[in-house]
Design a protein around this motif. Structure first.
Motif, PDB file in Angstrom:
ATOM      1  N   ILE A   1       2.555  -6.009  -2.790  1.00 14.26           N
ATOM      2  CA  ILE A   1       2.643  -6.060  -1.324  1.00 14.26           C
ATOM      3  C   ILE A   1       4.067  -6.358  -0.887  1.00 14.26           C
ATOM      4  O   ILE A   1       4.608  -5.710   0.027  1.00 14.26           O
ATOM      5  CB  ILE A   1       1.669  -7.117  -0.752  1.00 14.26           C
ATOM      6  N   ILE A   2       4.695  -7.333  -1.525  1.00  9.86           N
ATOM      7  CA  ILE A   2       6.063  -7.725  -1.170  1.00  9.86           C
ATOM      8  C   ILE A   2       7.032  -6.571  -1.414  1.00  9.86           C
ATOM      9  O   ILE A   2       7.869  -6.246  -0.566  1.00  9.86           O
ATOM     10  CB  ILE A   2       6.497  -8.972  -1.970  1.00  9.86           C
ATOM     11  N   PHE A   3       6.911  -5.939  -2.581  1.00  8.27           N
ATOM     12  CA  PHE A   3       7.804  -4.828  -2.935  1.00  8.27           C
ATOM     13  C   PHE A   3       7.630  -3.659  -1.969  1.00  8.27           C
ATOM     14  O   PHE A   3       8.612  -3.090  -1.465  1.00  8.27           O
ATOM     15  CB  PHE A   3       7.530  -4.383  -4.369  1.00  8.27           C
ATOM     16  N   TYR A   4       6.381  -3.293  -1.695  1.00 10.17           N
ATOM     17  CA  TYR A   4       6.113  -2.204  -0.755  1.00 10.17           C
ATOM     18  C   TYR A   4       6.614  -2.549   0.646  1.00 10.17           C
ATOM     19  O   TYR A   4       7.117  -1.676   1.365  1.00 10.17           O
ATOM     20  CB  TYR A   4       4.610  -1.899  -0.701  1.00 10.17           C
TER      21      TYR A   4
ATOM     22  N   ILE B   1      10.217  -1.747   5.354  1.00  9.74           N
ATOM     23  CA  ILE B   1      11.258  -2.261   6.261  1.00  9.74           C
ATOM     24  C   ILE B   1      12.496  -1.370   6.203  1.00  9.74           C
ATOM     25  O   ILE B   1      13.085  -1.040   7.241  1.00  9.74           O
ATOM     26  CB  ILE B   1      11.614  -3.714   5.908  1.00  9.74           C
ATOM     27  N   ILE B   2      12.877  -0.954   5.007  1.00 11.34           N
ATOM     28  CA  ILE B   2      14.041  -0.069   4.860  1.00 11.34           C
ATOM     29  C   ILE B   2      13.797   1.258   5.581  1.00 11.34           C
ATOM     30  O   ILE B   2      14.687   1.781   6.270  1.00 11.34           O
ATOM     31  CB  ILE B   2      14.352   0.181   3.366  1.00 11.34           C
ATOM     32  N   GLN B   3      12.578   1.777   5.442  1.00 13.91           N
ATOM     33  CA  GLN B   3      12.240   3.025   6.141  1.00 13.91           C
ATOM     34  C   GLN B   3      12.355   2.875   7.648  1.00 13.91           C
ATOM     35  O   GLN B   3      12.899   3.749   8.338  1.00 13.91           O
ATOM     36  CB  GLN B   3      10.817   3.458   5.795  1.00 13.91           C
ATOM     37  N   ILE B   4      11.840   1.769   8.170  1.00 14.89           N
ATOM     38  CA  ILE B   4      11.884   1.524   9.617  1.00 14.89           C
ATOM     39  C   ILE B   4      13.332   1.440  10.096  1.00 14.89           C
ATOM     40  O   ILE B   4      13.686   1.983  11.158  1.00 14.89           O
ATOM     41  CB  ILE B   4      11.109   0.234   9.970  1.00 14.89           C
TER      42      ILE B   4
ATOM     43  N   PHE C   1       2.387   6.772   0.308  1.00 14.85           N
ATOM     44  CA  PHE C   1       2.770   5.505  -0.305  1.00 14.85           C
ATOM     45  C   PHE C   1       4.217   5.193   0.078  1.00 14.85           C
ATOM     46  O   PHE C   1       5.029   6.105   0.296  1.00 14.85           O
ATOM     47  CB  PHE C   1       2.656   5.588  -1.829  1.00 14.85           C
ATOM     48  N   PRO C   2       4.572   3.921   0.177  1.00 17.09           N
ATOM     49  CA  PRO C   2       5.941   3.545   0.546  1.00 17.09           C
ATOM     50  C   PRO C   2       7.010   4.184  -0.326  1.00 17.09           C
ATOM     51  O   PRO C   2       8.089   4.525   0.160  1.00 17.09           O
ATOM     52  CB  PRO C   2       5.932   2.021   0.412  1.00 17.09           C
TER      53      PRO C   2
ATOM     54  N   THR D   1       4.640   5.882   9.044  1.00 15.59           N
ATOM     55  CA  THR D   1       5.341   4.778   8.387  1.00 15.59           C
ATOM     56  C   THR D   1       4.593   3.470   8.606  1.00 15.59           C
ATOM     57  O   THR D   1       4.412   2.681   7.679  1.00 15.59           O
ATOM     58  CB  THR D   1       6.780   4.646   8.923  1.00 15.59           C
ATOM     59  N   LEU D   2       4.147   3.231   9.834  1.00 10.99           N
ATOM     60  CA  LEU D   2       3.432   1.995  10.149  1.00 10.99           C
ATOM     61  C   LEU D   2       2.107   1.897   9.392  1.00 10.99           C
ATOM     62  O   LEU D   2       1.677   0.795   9.026  1.00 10.99           O
ATOM     63  CB  LEU D   2       3.184   1.905  11.656  1.00 10.99           C
ATOM     64  N   LEU D   3       1.467   3.053   9.146  1.00 16.74           N
ATOM     65  CA  LEU D   3       0.203   3.050   8.411  1.00 16.74           C
ATOM     66  C   LEU D   3       0.383   2.640   6.949  1.00 16.74           C
ATOM     67  O   LEU D   3      -0.586   2.287   6.271  1.00 16.74           O
ATOM     68  CB  LEU D   3      -0.454   4.436   8.484  1.00 16.74           C
ATOM     69  N   GLN D   4       1.632   2.671   6.487  1.00 13.39           N
ATOM     70  CA  GLN D   4       1.898   2.207   5.123  1.00 13.39           C
ATOM     71  C   GLN D   4       1.678   0.699   4.990  1.00 13.39           C
ATOM     72  O   GLN D   4       1.446   0.195   3.890  1.00 13.39           O
ATOM     73  CB  GLN D   4       3.334   2.548   4.724  1.00 13.39           C
ATOM     74  N   ILE D   5       1.750  -0.013   6.122  1.00 11.55           N
ATOM     75  CA  ILE D   5       1.562  -1.469   6.091  1.00 11.55           C
ATOM     76  C   ILE D   5       0.146  -1.843   5.683  1.00 11.55           C
ATOM     77  O   ILE D   5      -0.042  -2.591   4.708  1.00 11.55           O
ATOM     78  CB  ILE D   5       1.949  -2.103   7.448  1.00 11.55           C
ATOM     79  N   PRO D   6      -0.913  -1.338   6.404  1.00  8.79           N
ATOM     80  CA  PRO D   6      -2.274  -1.671   5.951  1.00  8.79           C
ATOM     81  C   PRO D   6      -2.586  -1.110   4.570  1.00  8.79           C
ATOM     82  O   PRO D   6      -3.318  -1.734   3.797  1.00  8.79           O
ATOM     83  CB  PRO D   6      -3.174  -1.043   7.026  1.00  8.79           C
TER      84      PRO D   6
END
Length: 201
Positions: free
Chosen positions: A52-55, A60-63, A132-133, A73-78
């Motif tokens: 979770i931390i790595f992803y 964050i870098i993508q944003i 995936f991230p 991109t936001l859907l990668q969070i859940p």
């Protein structure tokens, strides 16, 4: 759409199960997962939590690379949260008591895990709801540098292997990159492509 999101949840459960079996086999994991596993050894954190931390760092870098927020991109969070939680669930709850006494069993478990994970990823790609991230950031870099996506993605894998090995040697950890990593490089993509063909047919 309800059916697609239901299948999306199922595919993440399948992916996390496959990854967890690979972790339990203990003969090497996929390149990107090798970083999470090495870091979990260093910081004594559950591997799903480190995933979770790595992803999250990749998201964050993508944003930061985007001019405006993108829903995919936001859907990668859940996705990241769910897959990390599920990995912890499989590894530390369901499979916690799994004892492996022979290398043949380890090898078979690794192949089974890679197969299940590849099928799950194939389902995710087929649904086309979120990436995936790792794929997400590779795509962003590909567009930014105008370089072929596959080359960027391959470079990410190579870098992940190098970083994991460096961390292993530096902190004297168990190797996360082993024969299972090589097996994954050989069979993962063909199995994923096969599962996608079955879903499209």
């Amino acid at each position: 759409m309800i059916k697609k999101y239901f299948l999306f949840i199922i595919s993440i459960i399948v992916c996390s199960l496959g990854d967890s079996l690979l972790y339990k086999a203990n003969i090497g994991v996929n390149p990107v997962e090798a970083i999470s596993l090495s870091l979990s050894y260093i910081f004594q954190v559950e591997v799903g939590t480190m995933t979770i931390i790595f992803y999250s760092v990749l998201i964050i870098i993508q944003i930061l690379m985007q001019k405006k927020l993108n829903l995919r991109t936001l859907l990668q969070i859940p996705l990241s949260l769910f897959i990390g939680v599920m990995i912890n669930f499989w590894v530390y709850d369901i499979l916690a008591g799994l004892k492996i006494s022979s290398y043949i069993t380890n090898f078979s478990l690794a192949v089974l895990g890679l197969t299940i994970s590849a099928i799950g990823v194939g389902m995710l790609v087929f649904l086309d709801l979120v990436t995936f991230p790792v794929e997400g950031i590779s795509m962003k870099i590909s567009l930014l540098l105008n370089v072929n996506f596959q080359k960027i993605r391959q470079l990410f894998d190579i870098s992940s292997v190098v970083i994991s090995i460096a961390l292993t040697l530096m902190f004297q950890l168990d190797f996360a990159v082993r024969e299972g990593t090589v097996i994954g490089a050989i069979i993962f993509s063909p199995i994923m492509a096969f599962s996608m063909r079955k879903l499209y047919s």
